[in-house]
Structure formats: C-alpha cells, structure tokens
Design an enzyme around this catalytic site. Sequence first.
Site, PDB file in Angstrom:
ATOM      1  N   ASP A   9      -0.982 -12.168  -7.503  1.00 30.06           N
ATOM      2  CA  ASP A   9      -1.544 -11.172  -8.420  1.00 30.06           C
ATOM      3  C   ASP A   9      -2.340 -11.832  -9.540  1.00 30.06           C
ATOM      4  O   ASP A   9      -3.508 -11.509  -9.780  1.00 30.06           O
ATOM      5  CB  ASP A   9      -0.408 -10.356  -9.053  1.00 30.06           C
ATOM      6  CG  ASP A   9      -0.282  -8.965  -8.468  1.00 30.06           C
ATOM      7  OD1 ASP A   9      -1.313  -8.369  -8.139  1.00 30.06           O
ATOM      8  OD2 ASP A   9       0.849  -8.489  -8.346  1.00 30.06           O
ATOM      9  N   GLU A  57      -5.108  -4.663 -13.716  1.00 30.98           N
ATOM     10  CA  GLU A  57      -3.689  -4.281 -13.757  1.00 30.98           C
ATOM     11  C   GLU A  57      -2.825  -5.233 -14.567  1.00 30.98           C
ATOM     12  O   GLU A  57      -1.828  -4.824 -15.158  1.00 30.98           O
ATOM     13  CB  GLU A  57      -3.141  -4.188 -12.326  1.00 30.98           C
ATOM     14  CG  GLU A  57      -1.739  -3.633 -12.272  1.00 30.98           C
ATOM     15  CD  GLU A  57      -1.273  -3.345 -10.857  1.00 30.98           C
ATOM     16  OE1 GLU A  57      -0.339  -2.549 -10.709  1.00 30.98           O
ATOM     17  OE2 GLU A  57      -1.830  -3.921  -9.914  1.00 30.98           O
ATOM     18  N   ASP A  92      -7.658  -4.027  -9.053  1.00 25.99           N
ATOM     19  CA  ASP A  92      -6.261  -4.223  -8.655  1.00 25.99           C
ATOM     20  C   ASP A  92      -6.229  -5.520  -7.866  1.00 25.99           C
ATOM     21  O   ASP A  92      -6.711  -5.583  -6.732  1.00 25.99           O
ATOM     22  CB  ASP A  92      -5.759  -3.063  -7.796  1.00 25.99           C
ATOM     23  CG  ASP A  92      -4.244  -3.101  -7.613  1.00 25.99           C
ATOM     24  OD1 ASP A  92      -3.666  -4.191  -7.756  1.00 25.99           O
ATOM     25  OD2 ASP A  92      -3.650  -2.051  -7.313  1.00 25.99           O
ATOM     26  N   ILE A 150      -3.854  -7.231  -6.410  1.00 30.15           N
ATOM     27  CA  ILE A 150      -3.135  -7.041  -5.144  1.00 30.15           C
ATOM     28  C   ILE A 150      -2.615  -5.611  -5.133  1.00 30.15           C
ATOM     29  O   ILE A 150      -1.728  -5.249  -5.896  1.00 30.15           O
ATOM     30  CB  ILE A 150      -1.975  -8.025  -4.948  1.00 30.15           C
ATOM     31  CG1 ILE A 150      -2.498  -9.414  -4.647  1.00 30.15           C
ATOM     32  CG2 ILE A 150      -1.081  -7.560  -3.788  1.00 30.15           C
ATOM     33  CD1 ILE A 150      -1.421 -10.394  -4.238  1.00 30.15           C
ATOM     34  N   ASP A 151      -3.192  -4.812  -4.276  1.00 36.78           N
ATOM     35  CA  ASP A 151      -2.742  -3.440  -4.079  1.00 36.78           C
ATOM     36  C   ASP A 151      -1.911  -3.426  -2.803  1.00 36.78           C
ATOM     37  O   ASP A 151      -2.404  -3.780  -1.731  1.00 36.78           O
ATOM     38  CB  ASP A 151      -3.962  -2.526  -3.930  1.00 36.78           C
ATOM     39  CG  ASP A 151      -3.575  -1.070  -3.747  1.00 36.78           C
ATOM     40  OD1 ASP A 151      -2.523  -0.673  -4.267  1.00 36.78           O
ATOM     41  OD2 ASP A 151      -4.332  -0.338  -3.086  1.00 36.78           O
ATOM     42  N   THR A 210       1.981  -4.291  -2.946  1.00 39.40           N
ATOM     43  CA  THR A 210       2.896  -5.408  -3.191  1.00 39.40           C
ATOM     44  C   THR A 210       3.885  -5.609  -2.046  1.00 39.40           C
ATOM     45  O   THR A 210       4.085  -6.734  -1.572  1.00 39.40           O
ATOM     46  CB  THR A 210       3.667  -5.175  -4.496  1.00 39.40           C
ATOM     47  OG1 THR A 210       2.741  -5.117  -5.578  1.00 39.40           O
ATOM     48  CG2 THR A 210       4.675  -6.282  -4.742  1.00 39.40           C
ATOM     49  N   HIS A 236       5.822   6.236  -2.569  1.00 40.30           N
ATOM     50  CA  HIS A 236       4.452   6.334  -3.043  1.00 40.30           C
ATOM     51  C   HIS A 236       3.772   7.637  -2.665  1.00 40.30           C
ATOM     52  O   HIS A 236       2.715   7.958  -3.199  1.00 40.30           O
ATOM     53  CB  HIS A 236       3.627   5.160  -2.486  1.00 40.30           C
ATOM     54  CG  HIS A 236       4.061   3.844  -3.023  1.00 40.30           C
ATOM     55  ND1 HIS A 236       3.685   2.646  -2.461  1.00 40.30           N
ATOM     56  CD2 HIS A 236       4.847   3.520  -4.079  1.00 40.30           C
ATOM     57  CE1 HIS A 236       4.217   1.649  -3.149  1.00 40.30           C
ATOM     58  NE2 HIS A 236       4.922   2.168  -4.135  1.00 40.30           N
ATOM     59  N   SER A 288      -1.384   0.030   0.679  1.00 36.72           N
ATOM     60  CA  SER A 288      -2.612  -0.326  -0.023  1.00 36.72           C
ATOM     61  C   SER A 288      -3.805   0.550   0.308  1.00 36.72           C
ATOM     62  O   SER A 288      -3.753   1.462   1.133  1.00 36.72           O
ATOM     63  CB  SER A 288      -2.979  -1.797   0.220  1.00 36.72           C
ATOM     64  OG  SER A 288      -3.683  -1.954   1.445  1.00 36.72           O
ATOM     65  N   LYS A 331      -5.821   2.000   3.641  1.00 35.64           N
ATOM     66  CA  LYS A 331      -5.855   3.360   4.200  1.00 35.64           C
ATOM     67  C   LYS A 331      -7.232   3.996   4.014  1.00 35.64           C
ATOM     68  O   LYS A 331      -7.735   4.694   4.893  1.00 35.64           O
ATOM     69  CB  LYS A 331      -4.765   4.216   3.558  1.00 35.64           C
ATOM     70  CG  LYS A 331      -3.340   3.729   3.862  1.00 35.64           C
ATOM     71  CD  LYS A 331      -2.292   4.659   3.291  1.00 35.64           C
ATOM     72  CE  LYS A 331      -2.175   4.562   1.787  1.00 35.64           C
ATOM     73  NZ  LYS A 331      -1.664   3.241   1.341  1.00 35.64           N
ATOM     74  N   ARG A 340      -2.254  11.099  -0.315  1.00 35.04           N
ATOM     75  CA  ARG A 340      -1.340  10.506  -1.310  1.00 35.04           C
ATOM     76  C   ARG A 340      -0.842  11.682  -2.134  1.00 35.04           C
ATOM     77  O   ARG A 340      -1.493  12.094  -3.104  1.00 35.04           O
ATOM     78  CB  ARG A 340      -2.029   9.455  -2.174  1.00 35.04           C
ATOM     79  CG  ARG A 340      -1.045   8.700  -3.083  1.00 35.04           C
ATOM     80  CD  ARG A 340      -1.728   7.552  -3.779  1.00 35.04           C
ATOM     81  NE  ARG A 340      -0.883   6.879  -4.731  1.00 35.04           N
ATOM     82  CZ  ARG A 340      -0.197   5.776  -4.502  1.00 35.04           C
ATOM     83  NH1 ARG A 340      -0.240   5.224  -3.310  1.00 35.04           N
ATOM     84  NH2 ARG A 340       0.523   5.215  -5.442  1.00 35.04           N
ATOM     85  N   ASP A 361      -6.249   1.949  -8.374  1.00 28.93           N
ATOM     86  CA  ASP A 361      -5.679   2.225  -7.059  1.00 28.93           C
ATOM     87  C   ASP A 361      -6.598   3.068  -6.178  1.00 28.93           C
ATOM     88  O   ASP A 361      -6.282   3.291  -5.002  1.00 28.93           O
ATOM     89  CB  ASP A 361      -4.341   2.959  -7.197  1.00 28.93           C
ATOM     90  CG  ASP A 361      -3.224   2.052  -7.688  1.00 28.93           C
ATOM     91  OD1 ASP A 361      -3.247   0.859  -7.348  1.00 28.93           O
ATOM     92  OD2 ASP A 361      -2.347   2.540  -8.424  1.00 28.93           O
TER      93      ASP A 361
END
Length: 327
Positions: free
Chosen positions: A47, A70, A122, A124-125, A127, A217, A241, A244, A258, A272
């Site tokens: 990250d 982030e 971001d 690292i989207d 984790t 999520h 992440s 998608k 989502r 995000d």
Amino acid sequence: MSTSYDREREVALHAVRKAATLCQAVQSQIDPSVIEKEDRTPVTVADFGSQALICNALREAFPDDPIIAEEDSSALRKNQGVLLQVTQQVQQIRSGVTPNTVCSWIDKGNAGEYSDRFWTLDPIDGTKGFVRGDQYAIALALVVDGVPQVAALACPNLPADLDDDDAPTGQAFIAVRGDGAYQVSLNGEDDSGTRIHTSDAETPANGRFTDSFVSAHSAHDMAKETGQRLGITADPIRMDSQAKYAIVARGDAEIYFRLPRPGTNYTEKIWDHAAGMLVVEMAGGTVTDVNGDPLDFTHAPLLTENTGIVATNGHFHDQVLDALEMD
C-alpha cells in the site's frame, strides 16, 4: 485520440505500471500463514510503496495538482521496521531513496479536500484479495470540475481473457473521457493497447453480474434476488477490487453491484470508484448509484450524495435499477 489529456494518460499508465511491479514483488513473498495470522504487514508494505511511487510520479509531472489518496505516513513513521521494508521495496524502482523521502512522497497524497482539478488514488484496492494472492487493483483517476477525465486501473492478477486458462495475467485499463477505454498489458511496452467495449447483450437474462468477493462489502442476498427478478441464471462472478469494473468494461459481465447492506451507513470513497467508473463509461457502459443518480465527486473524499453503485453494459440500466426495489 484527443490530445487534451495525452500527457496525463502517459504519466498515469507509467505510474501504475511501476506500482504494480512493486506490488507483485511483495505479493510473491507472502507466506500462506499470513492469511491465518491476519498479518497485514505485506499489504501495508505494498500500500505505502505503491502510493509513494505514484504520488511522486504525479508531483514530478504535475506539481500543482492536489492528490487525494487513501494513506498517510503517520502510522508508518511509528513502525521503523515496516518503514524500512517499504523503503527497500521502493528502492527497487527508484534507487537511493531514504525513509524520509518515502514518507514525504506518501504524504503528497494528503490533499483531503475537493478542488477543481485533482487526482485520486487507491494504492491497493482489494486488500483481502491481495493477501490471498487473488484479484486486487491499483486505481488512479484525474477528476476535473467534479468529473473523472483520465483513469488508469492496474489489475496485476487479471488474465487477458477470463475464459482462457493460459491467458497471460497483468492488465491495465486506460480511459480518457471522449476517447474510449483500452486494455494494455502491464508487462509490455505498448502504451496504446486494445480498445475494449461492454458486451452487446440487450437483455439482462442473457448476462452475468459481478459483485464483491467479501459479503461485508456488498449485500450478496440482495444482488442474488435482483438477479433472479431479472431472469439471470448464470452464477455471479465474485472478485475483489475494481477489477469488477474492468470485466464489465470488456464484456465478461454485464452488471456490477455494490449494494449497501441493510442497517449500515457506509459511505463510498471516491478512490474506490473514480477510475473504474470512467473505464466502464468509456467502454460504452453506464454507472450510477442505486437511485439512478450520477456519482458526485464534488464532495471528495466521500461520495456523500450517493448510495451504492450499479454499473451495467449500458443496454438495460434502467431495468436493473427497477429490479433492485431499494427501500
């Protein structure tokens, strides 16, 4: 291709490529026991290292552009052992940097407030996907006057073709508003890539949906019920992440949900969604919140005016919204 954002596109692509190299190196060293121990050290290293490299690249190219990212270095400065690991990883890409330099690069992403032109990141989207060795993304977007204009979405573990077990992994998705969306190999030298389009399915019953791998999520039950109302029989594609968004953009799935879980008040973060949204839109798709409202990036760093996310291939978006039956 328009020349309006050529420089931004070039810098963004090269930045996420460098960050992906660092993240792949860290992920390759993760011991399986990390998952059992819930040790966040590897993802922490990746990250911070990813954010340091990208923020520095942006500031070198566009010194006046704020960056809303982030992470910040405050926690890292208190853990010298992890800071040393981050520095060592960054040194593989940019030799000679010091821990203080790395922290200063990370903190270039602390703009924190909306402005007429800014980048959002971001590093690292996804984790949990990163730790498992599955899908994650590095998501970078330029927002101008509240509208994403340039996106670079790196998906280091995503294959070029989901249906081909032998397809090479490591894809970047690049979009400039008005200029389409492109898939580019992360591991190659070609910056132009191949233009991508959402699927041509005209009814949802012929499509597939994708939602979060982790149920915390997104409301999986609600997504399943909506799919049933739409007549969708195919199993959902679940992954971590903003990958998608990428698979909707290139036609592997037609719908990305989502959906807010009942009883929660979670507000989505701009980093995000900004990059993924633009990639889908420039590939021919449509992205709104669950009420059909456009995503509002003028309240950065949060999407305070929106609830949930729905992305589709663009052919039956209103039908999907109607099927949600949100209270």
